[in-house]
Design a protein around this motif. Structure first.
Motif, PDB file in Angstrom:
ATOM      1  N   GLY A 149       0.822  -1.207   0.000  1.00 50.00           N
ATOM      2  CA  GLY A 149       0.000   0.000   0.000  1.00 50.00           C
ATOM      3  C   GLY A 149       0.855   1.254   0.000  1.00 50.00           C
ATOM      4  O   GLY A 149       2.091   1.201  -0.043  1.00 50.00           O
ATOM      5  N   LEU A 150       0.168   2.395   0.054  1.00 52.54           N
ATOM      6  CA  LEU A 150       0.863   3.683   0.012  1.00 52.54           C
ATOM      7  C   LEU A 150       1.857   3.845   1.151  1.00 52.54           C
ATOM      8  O   LEU A 150       2.958   4.371   0.950  1.00 52.54           O
ATOM      9  N   LEU A 151       1.494   3.383   2.350  1.00 51.66           N
ATOM     10  CA  LEU A 151       2.401   3.496   3.499  1.00 51.66           C
ATOM     11  C   LEU A 151       3.656   2.654   3.270  1.00 51.66           C
ATOM     12  O   LEU A 151       4.777   3.118   3.504  1.00 51.66           O
ATOM     13  N   PHE A 152       3.474   1.438   2.809  1.00 55.06           N
ATOM     14  CA  PHE A 152       4.608   0.567   2.517  1.00 55.06           C
ATOM     15  C   PHE A 152       5.536   1.210   1.483  1.00 55.06           C
ATOM     16  O   PHE A 152       6.750   1.217   1.645  1.00 55.06           O
ATOM     17  N   LEU A 153       4.936   1.741   0.427  1.00 53.27           N
ATOM     18  CA  LEU A 153       5.728   2.367  -0.635  1.00 53.27           C
ATOM     19  C   LEU A 153       6.467   3.605  -0.123  1.00 53.27           C
ATOM     20  O   LEU A 153       7.619   3.847  -0.500  1.00 53.27           O
ATOM     21  N   LYS A 154       5.812   4.387   0.732  1.00 53.03           N
ATOM     22  CA  LYS A 154       6.445   5.588   1.287  1.00 53.03           C
ATOM     23  C   LYS A 154       7.617   5.199   2.194  1.00 53.03           C
ATOM     24  O   LYS A 154       8.682   5.822   2.151  1.00 53.03           O
ATOM     25  N   LYS A 155       7.421   4.154   3.002  1.00 50.19           N
ATOM     26  CA  LYS A 155       8.514   3.682   3.861  1.00 50.19           C
ATOM     27  C   LYS A 155       9.683   3.219   3.007  1.00 50.19           C
ATOM     28  O   LYS A 155      10.837   3.519   3.311  1.00 50.19           O
ATOM     29  N   LYS A 156       9.361   2.504   1.952  1.00 54.09           N
ATOM     30  CA  LYS A 156      10.402   2.006   1.049  1.00 54.09           C
ATOM     31  C   LYS A 156      11.157   3.175   0.431  1.00 54.09           C
ATOM     32  O   LYS A 156      12.382   3.162   0.351  1.00 54.09           O
ATOM     33  N   GLU A 157      10.426   4.199   0.046  1.00 52.08           N
ATOM     34  CA  GLU A 157      11.033   5.378  -0.589  1.00 52.08           C
ATOM     35  C   GLU A 157      11.917   6.154   0.383  1.00 52.08           C
ATOM     36  O   GLU A 157      13.008   6.592   0.023  1.00 52.08           O
ATOM     37  N   LEU A 158      11.463   6.324   1.618  1.00 50.44           N
ATOM     38  CA  LEU A 158      12.179   7.178   2.568  1.00 50.44           C
ATOM     39  C   LEU A 158      13.190   6.440   3.443  1.00 50.44           C
ATOM     40  O   LEU A 158      14.260   6.973   3.736  1.00 50.44           O
ATOM     41  N   VAL A 159      12.861   5.226   3.887  1.00 50.08           N
ATOM     42  CA  VAL A 159      13.703   4.542   4.864  1.00 50.08           C
ATOM     43  C   VAL A 159      14.741   3.637   4.203  1.00 50.08           C
ATOM     44  O   VAL A 159      15.867   3.520   4.684  1.00 50.08           O
ATOM     45  N   LYS A 160      14.405   3.017   3.099  1.00 52.58           N
ATOM     46  CA  LYS A 160      15.326   2.071   2.464  1.00 52.58           C
ATOM     47  C   LYS A 160      16.681   2.699   2.121  1.00 52.58           C
ATOM     48  O   LYS A 160      17.718   2.082   2.394  1.00 52.58           O
ATOM     49  N   PRO A 161      16.731   3.920   1.567  1.00 53.26           N
ATOM     50  CA  PRO A 161      18.054   4.500   1.287  1.00 53.26           C
ATOM     51  C   PRO A 161      18.914   4.672   2.552  1.00 53.26           C
ATOM     52  O   PRO A 161      20.126   4.467   2.510  1.00 53.26           O
ATOM     53  N   VAL A 162      18.275   4.982   3.669  1.00 49.73           N
ATOM     54  CA  VAL A 162      19.011   5.142   4.929  1.00 49.73           C
ATOM     55  C   VAL A 162      19.502   3.771   5.398  1.00 49.73           C
ATOM     56  O   VAL A 162      20.662   3.617   5.815  1.00 49.73           O
ATOM     57  N   GLN A 163      18.625   2.765   5.315  1.00 42.87           N
ATOM     58  CA  GLN A 163      19.033   1.418   5.705  1.00 42.87           C
ATOM     59  C   GLN A 163      20.160   0.915   4.801  1.00 42.87           C
ATOM     60  O   GLN A 163      21.076   0.249   5.281  1.00 42.87           O
ATOM     61  N   ASP A 164      20.085   1.243   3.535  1.00 40.08           N
ATOM     62  CA  ASP A 164      21.149   0.838   2.607  1.00 40.08           C
ATOM     63  C   ASP A 164      22.495   1.433   3.013  1.00 40.08           C
ATOM     64  O   ASP A 164      23.529   0.768   2.917  1.00 40.08           O
ATOM     65  N   GLN A 165      22.480   2.685   3.474  1.00 38.00           N
ATOM     66  CA  GLN A 165      23.722   3.312   3.951  1.00 38.00           C
ATOM     67  C   GLN A 165      24.300   2.504   5.114  1.00 38.00           C
ATOM     68  O   GLN A 165      25.508   2.264   5.180  1.00 38.00           O
ATOM     69  N   VAL A 166      23.428   2.113   6.039  1.00 34.72           N
ATOM     70  CA  VAL A 166      23.874   1.340   7.203  1.00 34.72           C
ATOM     71  C   VAL A 166      24.436  -0.005   6.751  1.00 34.72           C
ATOM     72  O   VAL A 166      25.509  -0.417   7.191  1.00 34.72           O
ATOM     73  N   PHE A 167      23.725  -0.681   5.856  1.00 37.06           N
ATOM     74  CA  PHE A 167      24.185  -1.992   5.393  1.00 37.06           C
ATOM     75  C   PHE A 167      25.527  -1.885   4.672  1.00 37.06           C
ATOM     76  O   PHE A 167      26.385  -2.745   4.824  1.00 37.06           O
ATOM     77  N   GLU A 168      25.716  -0.827   3.889  1.00 35.04           N
ATOM     78  CA  GLU A 168      26.998  -0.625   3.217  1.00 35.04           C
ATOM     79  C   GLU A 168      28.115  -0.403   4.229  1.00 35.04           C
ATOM     80  O   GLU A 168      29.216  -0.941   4.081  1.00 35.04           O
ATOM     81  N   ALA A 169      27.823   0.393   5.264  1.00 35.49           N
ATOM     82  CA  ALA A 169      28.822   0.643   6.304  1.00 35.49           C
ATOM     83  C   ALA A 169      29.138  -0.643   7.065  1.00 35.49           C
ATOM     84  O   ALA A 169      30.301  -0.911   7.391  1.00 35.49           O
ATOM     85  N   VAL A 170      28.126  -1.458   7.336  1.00 32.90           N
ATOM     86  CA  VAL A 170      28.343  -2.740   8.015  1.00 32.90           C
ATOM     87  C   VAL A 170      29.231  -3.627   7.145  1.00 32.90           C
ATOM     88  O   VAL A 170      30.163  -4.264   7.644  1.00 32.90           O
ATOM     89  N   GLU A 171      28.973  -3.636   5.854  1.00 30.62           N
ATOM     90  CA  GLU A 171      29.781  -4.450   4.943  1.00 30.62           C
ATOM     91  C   GLU A 171      31.237  -3.985   4.942  1.00 30.62           C
ATOM     92  O   GLU A 171      32.165  -4.801   4.983  1.00 30.62           O
ATOM     93  N   ILE A 172      31.453  -2.671   4.936  1.00 28.79           N
ATOM     94  CA  ILE A 172      32.819  -2.131   4.954  1.00 28.79           C
ATOM     95  C   ILE A 172      33.534  -2.539   6.242  1.00 28.79           C
ATOM     96  O   ILE A 172      34.677  -3.006   6.218  1.00 28.79           O
ATOM     97  N   VAL A 173      32.833  -2.387   7.374  1.00 25.75           N
ATOM     98  CA  VAL A 173      33.427  -2.749   8.667  1.00 25.75           C
ATOM     99  C   VAL A 173      33.689  -4.255   8.711  1.00 25.75           C
ATOM    100  O   VAL A 173      34.752  -4.688   9.171  1.00 25.75           O
ATOM    101  N   ALA A 174      32.752  -5.045   8.212  1.00 22.28           N
ATOM    102  CA  ALA A 174      32.925  -6.504   8.216  1.00 22.28           C
ATOM    103  C   ALA A 174      34.156  -6.904   7.413  1.00 22.28           C
ATOM    104  O   ALA A 174      34.923  -7.779   7.833  1.00 22.28           O
TER     105      ALA A 174
END
Length: 180
Positions: A110-135
């Motif tokens: 739904g719209l809420l899911f899509l909005k979360k994906k649009e706004l939160v996923k890029p931030v989570q991706d930053q964290v996952f990339e940083a975790v990968e670098i540290v790992a």
């Protein structure tokens, strides 16, 4: 022949246990990391505001339906059977529209899911990339998320790499070190 099979089995088990003990594990607290990211706070505020607005809109639509039911109940004795059925059908149609709208907004994809994906996923991706670098820097084979579904009964802080991920993201604050 049997002795050779037993010997090979022992060698294989010995090698596999050595390989297993050579693996390095670590964990991070993604919830704590995200709480330090202004982009995440902004995204969360926007999502909360949208959620509240949509909930209020649906609540108002339901109030209108309740009002129509009350009107129908009050006028019921004055209406013919056909008129009563028509009004009831209108109200039921409105209820179905509200339900469809609610699913459109809050349902799966739904719209809420899509909005979360649009706004939160890029931030989570930053964290996952940083975790990968540290790992990779720390030569970790597996990194767990302390904030995730995985239940960690005990965690030795020596394996906590949250601060290194915060550092990789440029969010480290000396006062926050080892607070997890």
């Amino acid at each position: 022949m049997r002795f050779v099979k037993v010997l090979i089995t022992i060698v294989i088990l010995s090698l596999s246990s050595q390989m297993a003990s050579a693996q390095k594990f670590g964990y991070v607290d993604s919830k704590f990391i995200l709480s330090k990211m202004p982009e995440y706070s902004e995204a969360k505020q926007e999502i909360d505001a949208l959620t509240s607005a949509w909930q209020n809109e649906i609540k108002q639509m339901r109030k209108e339906i309740e009002s129509k039911y009350a009107e129908l109940k009050a006028e019921e004795v004055l209406l013919t059977k056909q008129l009563k059925e028509e009004r009831l059908a209108e109200i039921e149609k409105k209820e179905k529209e509200v339900e469809e709208y609610q699913n459109k907004v809050f349902g799966f994809n739904g719209l809420l899911f899509l909005k979360k994906k649009e706004l939160v996923k890029p931030v989570q991706d930053q964290v996952f990339e940083a975790v990968e670098i540290v790992a990779k820097k720390e030569r970790l084979q597996i990194v767990f998320d302390k904030a995730g579904e995985l239940i960690m009964i005990y965690t030795d802080p020596v394996h906590d790499y949250t601060d290194l991920v915060l550092e990789e993201l440029g969010l480290i604050d000396e006062n926050d070190l080892n607070k997890n």
